[in-house]
Design a protein around this motif. Structure first.
Motif, PDB file in Angstrom:
ATOM      1  N   GLN A 116      75.073  22.846  40.060  1.00  0.00           N
ATOM      2  CA  GLN A 116      74.745  22.403  38.713  1.00  0.00           C
ATOM      3  C   GLN A 116      75.866  22.714  37.739  1.00  0.00           C
ATOM      4  N   GLN A 117      75.651  22.266  36.516  1.00  0.00           N
ATOM      5  CA  GLN A 117      76.605  22.502  35.436  1.00  0.00           C
ATOM      6  C   GLN A 117      75.928  23.331  34.349  1.00  0.00           C
ATOM      7  N   VAL A 118      76.719  24.142  33.629  1.00  0.00           N
ATOM      8  CA  VAL A 118      76.148  24.968  32.571  1.00  0.00           C
ATOM      9  C   VAL A 118      77.051  24.912  31.335  1.00  0.00           C
ATOM     10  N   THR A 119      76.412  24.999  30.168  1.00  0.00           N
ATOM     11  CA  THR A 119      77.141  25.074  28.897  1.00  0.00           C
ATOM     12  C   THR A 119      76.674  26.304  28.145  1.00  0.00           C
ATOM     13  N   LEU A 120      77.623  27.133  27.757  1.00  0.00           N
ATOM     14  CA  LEU A 120      77.348  28.331  26.981  1.00  0.00           C
ATOM     15  C   LEU A 120      77.968  28.155  25.597  1.00  0.00           C
ATOM     16  N   ARG A 121      77.311  28.741  24.585  1.00  0.00           N
ATOM     17  CA  ARG A 121      77.740  28.521  23.216  1.00  0.00           C
ATOM     18  C   ARG A 121      78.082  29.821  22.505  1.00  0.00           C
ATOM     19  N   CYS A 122      78.988  29.693  21.536  1.00  0.00           N
ATOM     20  CA  CYS A 122      79.469  30.874  20.822  1.00  0.00           C
ATOM     21  C   CYS A 122      79.763  30.525  19.374  1.00  0.00           C
ATOM     22  N   SER A 123      79.295  31.368  18.475  1.00  0.00           N
ATOM     23  CA  SER A 123      79.683  31.275  17.066  1.00  0.00           C
ATOM     24  C   SER A 123      80.496  32.505  16.737  1.00  0.00           C
ATOM     25  N   PRO A 124      81.729  32.334  16.272  1.00  0.00           N
ATOM     26  CA  PRO A 124      82.577  33.496  16.004  1.00  0.00           C
ATOM     27  C   PRO A 124      82.118  34.259  14.769  1.00  0.00           C
ATOM     28  N   ARG A 139      87.165  23.911  37.018  1.00  0.00           N
ATOM     29  CA  ARG A 139      85.706  23.784  36.832  1.00  0.00           C
ATOM     30  C   ARG A 139      85.281  24.449  35.517  1.00  0.00           C
ATOM     31  N   PHE A 140      86.121  25.345  35.046  1.00  0.00           N
ATOM     32  CA  PHE A 140      85.857  26.027  33.775  1.00  0.00           C
ATOM     33  C   PHE A 140      86.597  25.265  32.677  1.00  0.00           C
ATOM     34  N   SER A 141      85.851  24.784  31.716  1.00  0.00           N
ATOM     35  CA  SER A 141      86.464  24.073  30.597  1.00  0.00           C
ATOM     36  C   SER A 141      85.786  24.511  29.312  1.00  0.00           C
ATOM     37  N   GLY A 142      86.419  24.175  28.213  1.00  0.00           N
ATOM     38  CA  GLY A 142      85.857  24.610  26.955  1.00  0.00           C
ATOM     39  C   GLY A 142      86.134  23.642  25.837  1.00  0.00           C
ATOM     40  N   HIS A 143      85.632  24.036  24.696  1.00  0.00           N
ATOM     41  CA  HIS A 143      85.836  23.209  23.506  1.00  0.00           C
ATOM     42  C   HIS A 143      85.674  24.090  22.288  1.00  0.00           C
ATOM     43  N   GLN A 144      86.452  23.790  21.250  1.00  0.00           N
ATOM     44  CA  GLN A 144      86.255  24.444  19.964  1.00  0.00           C
ATOM     45  C   GLN A 144      86.016  23.370  18.917  1.00  0.00           C
ATOM     46  N   PHE A 145      85.045  23.607  18.074  1.00  0.00           N
ATOM     47  CA  PHE A 145      84.661  22.638  17.057  1.00  0.00           C
ATOM     48  C   PHE A 145      85.337  22.967  15.727  1.00  0.00           C
ATOM     49  N   PRO A 146      85.314  22.000  14.778  1.00  0.00           N
ATOM     50  CA  PRO A 146      85.967  22.239  13.487  1.00  0.00           C
ATOM     51  C   PRO A 146      85.447  23.470  12.754  1.00  0.00           C
ATOM     52  N   ASN A 147      84.206  23.871  13.008  1.00  0.00           N
ATOM     53  CA  ASN A 147      83.675  25.069  12.339  1.00  0.00           C
ATOM     54  C   ASN A 147      84.005  26.346  13.123  1.00  0.00           C
ATOM     55  N   TYR A 148      84.913  26.234  14.096  1.00  0.00           N
ATOM     56  CA  TYR A 148      85.420  27.332  14.926  1.00  0.00           C
ATOM     57  C   TYR A 148      84.472  27.755  16.043  1.00  0.00           C
TER      58      TYR A 148
END
Lengths: 113, 113
Positions: free
Chosen positions: B17-25, B63-72
């Motif tokens: 499976q695939q998983v997405t984890l989220r983070c707010s700095p 397999r490990f990828s990420g993303h950063q959004f405009p709000n960091y």
């Protein structure tokens, strides 16, 4: 390869005594070092840091010593309290902030009543 | 002032499976890094994001990828999960540059079965 390591996996001290946790590093390019405390089930908590142009830095009940000659870092905790029980990690930054931190395996500090 | 926040705190996935984890700095921080911490080990650097770009990457497969959004804020994605991906995934935030204090969140516990 180069890494950050710790001398002891477990350190047991009496409550009220001073604790000294040691760390050896091998990357001479590292210019910033940090100590983190990690309690069970939690993320690492910043304790104190030191730049490579310093050899000592003090915080509240904690002191970090850096010996660049022998590539050694230590964390001293004064008057150890039960709440100090945790795993302590040293970490180094050798990439100018871009390469992430390199952590050692950690030392488990156990406080005896 | 909220510190680094991560979600979810715990999750269980099946192999493949695939998983997405989220983070707010932490408020004001512009740089987000992700770490993987296996049981009994120190955190391992996965990658770092700044200005929505991956600046540096540790020794982790694609397999490990990420993303950063405009709000960091940031996401960590892991595809084709393996049993060995079971770990605590930590997000850390800071201002860009060496010597700026790096704060960690409490992590997301991922179990792959």
């Amino acid at each position: 390869g180069e890494n950050v390591g710790l001398h002891l996996p477990t350190l047991s001290v009496q409550e009220g005594d001073n604790s000294i946790i040691n760390c050896a590093y091998s990357n001479s390019a590292s210019d910033y070092f940090i100590w983190y405390k990690q309690e069970s089930g939690k993320g690492p908590q910043f304790i104190i840091d030191i730049r490579s142009n310093m050899d000592k830095r003090q915080g509240q009940r904690v002191t970090v010593l850096l010996n660049k000659t022998v590539k050694h870092l230590s964390l001293q905790i004064a008057a150890t309290q039960p709440g100090d029980s945790a795993v302590y990690f040293c970490a180094e930054d050798s990439g100018g902030g871009a390469d992430g931190l390199t952590f050692g395996k950690g030392t488990h500090l156990i406080i005896q009543p | 002032d909220a510190g680094v926040t991560q979600s979810p705190t715990h999750l269980i996935k099946t192999r493949g499976q695939q998983v997405t984890l989220r983070c707010s700095p932490k408020s004001g921080h512009d740089t987000v890094s992700w770490y993987q911490q296996a049981l009994g080990q120190g955190p391992q650097f996965i990658f770092q994001y700044y200005e929505e770009e991956e600046r540096q990457r540790g020794n982790f497969p694609d397999r490990f990828s990420g993303h950063q959004f405009p709000n960091y804020s940031s996401e960590l994605n892991v595809n084709a999960l393996l049993l060995g991906d079971s770990a605590l995934y930590l997000c850390a935030s800071s201002f860009l540059g060496v010597g700026n204090t790096i704060y960690f969140g409490e992590g997301s516990w991922l179990t792959v079965v």
